[in-house]
Design a protein around this motif. Sequence first.
Motif, mmCIF file in Angstrom:
data_model
loop_
_atom_site.group_PDB
_atom_site.id
_atom_site.type_symbol
_atom_site.label_atom_id
_atom_site.label_comp_id
_atom_site.label_asym_id
_atom_site.label_seq_id
_atom_site.Cartn_x
_atom_site.Cartn_y
_atom_site.Cartn_z
ATOM 1 N N PRO A 224 0.817 -1.223 0.000
ATOM 2 C CA PRO A 224 0.000 0.000 0.000
ATOM 3 C C PRO A 224 0.846 1.268 0.000
ATOM 4 O O PRO A 224 0.504 2.242 -0.671
ATOM 5 C CB PRO A 224 -0.817 -0.131 1.294
ATOM 6 N N GLU A 225 1.945 1.265 0.738
ATOM 7 C CA GLU A 225 2.826 2.428 0.763
ATOM 8 C C GLU A 225 3.479 2.644 -0.600
ATOM 9 O O GLU A 225 3.659 3.787 -1.042
ATOM 10 C CB GLU A 225 3.900 2.228 1.827
ATOM 11 N N ALA A 226 3.823 1.570 -1.275
ATOM 12 C CA ALA A 226 4.454 1.685 -2.586
ATOM 13 C C ALA A 226 3.539 2.366 -3.594
ATOM 14 O O ALA A 226 3.988 3.116 -4.461
ATOM 15 C CB ALA A 226 4.855 0.297 -3.094
ATOM 16 N N HIS A 227 2.244 2.122 -3.490
ATOM 17 C CA HIS A 227 1.291 2.655 -4.462
ATOM 18 C C HIS A 227 0.601 3.929 -3.978
ATOM 19 O O HIS A 227 -0.210 4.503 -4.724
ATOM 20 C CB HIS A 227 0.225 1.599 -4.787
ATOM 21 N N HIS A 228 0.915 4.378 -2.775
ATOM 22 C CA HIS A 228 0.216 5.528 -2.204
ATOM 23 C C HIS A 228 0.490 6.801 -2.997
ATOM 24 O O HIS A 228 -0.434 7.507 -3.416
ATOM 25 C CB HIS A 228 0.629 5.711 -0.744
ATOM 26 N N ASP A 229 1.751 7.126 -3.207
ATOM 27 C CA ASP A 229 2.123 8.352 -3.916
ATOM 28 C C ASP A 229 2.419 8.123 -5.396
ATOM 29 O O ASP A 229 2.391 9.058 -6.185
ATOM 30 C CB ASP A 229 3.364 8.983 -3.254
ATOM 31 N N HIS A 230 2.744 6.868 -5.747
ATOM 32 C CA HIS A 230 3.109 6.562 -7.135
ATOM 33 C C HIS A 230 2.356 5.322 -7.615
ATOM 34 O O HIS A 230 2.942 4.242 -7.726
ATOM 35 C CB HIS A 230 4.618 6.330 -7.246
ATOM 36 N N PRO A 231 1.056 5.477 -7.899
ATOM 37 C CA PRO A 231 0.295 4.315 -8.395
ATOM 38 C C PRO A 231 0.611 4.030 -9.854
ATOM 39 O O PRO A 231 -0.243 4.108 -10.727
ATOM 40 C CB PRO A 231 -1.158 4.769 -8.203
ATOM 41 N N ALA A 232 1.890 3.734 -10.112
ATOM 42 C CA ALA A 232 2.348 3.561 -11.488
ATOM 43 C C ALA A 232 2.463 2.082 -11.845
ATOM 44 O O ALA A 232 2.613 1.217 -10.975
ATOM 45 C CB ALA A 232 3.709 4.248 -11.667
ATOM 46 N N ARG A 233 2.425 1.821 -13.148
ATOM 47 C CA ARG A 233 2.594 0.451 -13.614
ATOM 48 C C ARG A 233 3.987 -0.068 -13.305
ATOM 49 O O ARG A 233 4.169 -1.272 -13.096
ATOM 50 C CB ARG A 233 2.333 0.394 -15.116
ATOM 51 N N SER A 234 4.954 0.832 -13.283
ATOM 52 C CA SER A 234 6.325 0.408 -12.986
ATOM 53 C C SER A 234 6.438 -0.175 -11.588
ATOM 54 O O SER A 234 7.212 -1.108 -11.348
ATOM 55 C CB SER A 234 7.290 1.587 -13.152
#
Length: 254
Positions: A224-234
């Motif tokens: 969840p933290e990984a996608h919180h600010d950068h909900p990117a495909r990468s």
Amino acid sequence: MAVFVALGAFLMTLFGGWTAQRVTDRRHLVLGLAGGLMLGVVGLDLLPEALHAAGEEFLGVPRALLLFVGGFLVAHLVERLLAVRQAAHGAGPHGHGHTHAHSPGKDGRVPQVGLTAASAMVGHSLMDGVALGAAFQVGGGMGTAVALAVIAHDFADGFNTYTITSLYGNDRRRAVAMLVADALAPVLGAASTLLFTLPEELLGSYLGFFGGVLLYLAAAEILPEAHHDHPARSTLLCTVVGVGFIWLVVGVAG
């Protein structure tokens, strides 16, 4: 021989932590990769081994799976209790906030949770060393297979130990200290097998419990933290790469 091989795990762990430090400008990618590595370790390495070693059932459910669920719940409980405790200590008797070395940050993260999680990683690495030493006691072929698995996935252990410690607001000095402890743990674990042998059932139970802890950290915190600010495909791609890497490691070691 086992202690010598454990030195390879020591170096690989440090390399994993060093890698996590060097890519801080791509934090969301680091967290995405860490989550994938942890998910892969749990689903493709820890749980199968735990089910094999501690396969006895209790009320129709394998003991390893019961401990797996227990580990998940304990991790959740520990995090919530520490968060509540720190929130209570963060305000004085008149409601005025005070600054503490371990107070939760603006995002509510509690440094002790990171230290507790990293300590669990250190304990896991210690058991890796014990498993390595026990495997060489069985025979050279078994020892070589376990050595490949331990050395290969210790990169992920070092990467995750540094990432988890830092994620919860601990400074670089503490993160490096936990990384060094994680690197030394397999060496100490391998050396300890000169004195005793760990029963297979106990090792399997431990792996099941620790798998639950890791899954909670990956699913409830890191991803969840990984996608919180950068909900990117990468970021998602890094998670898939992490799982794939562990799959490759398990396949080669097997």
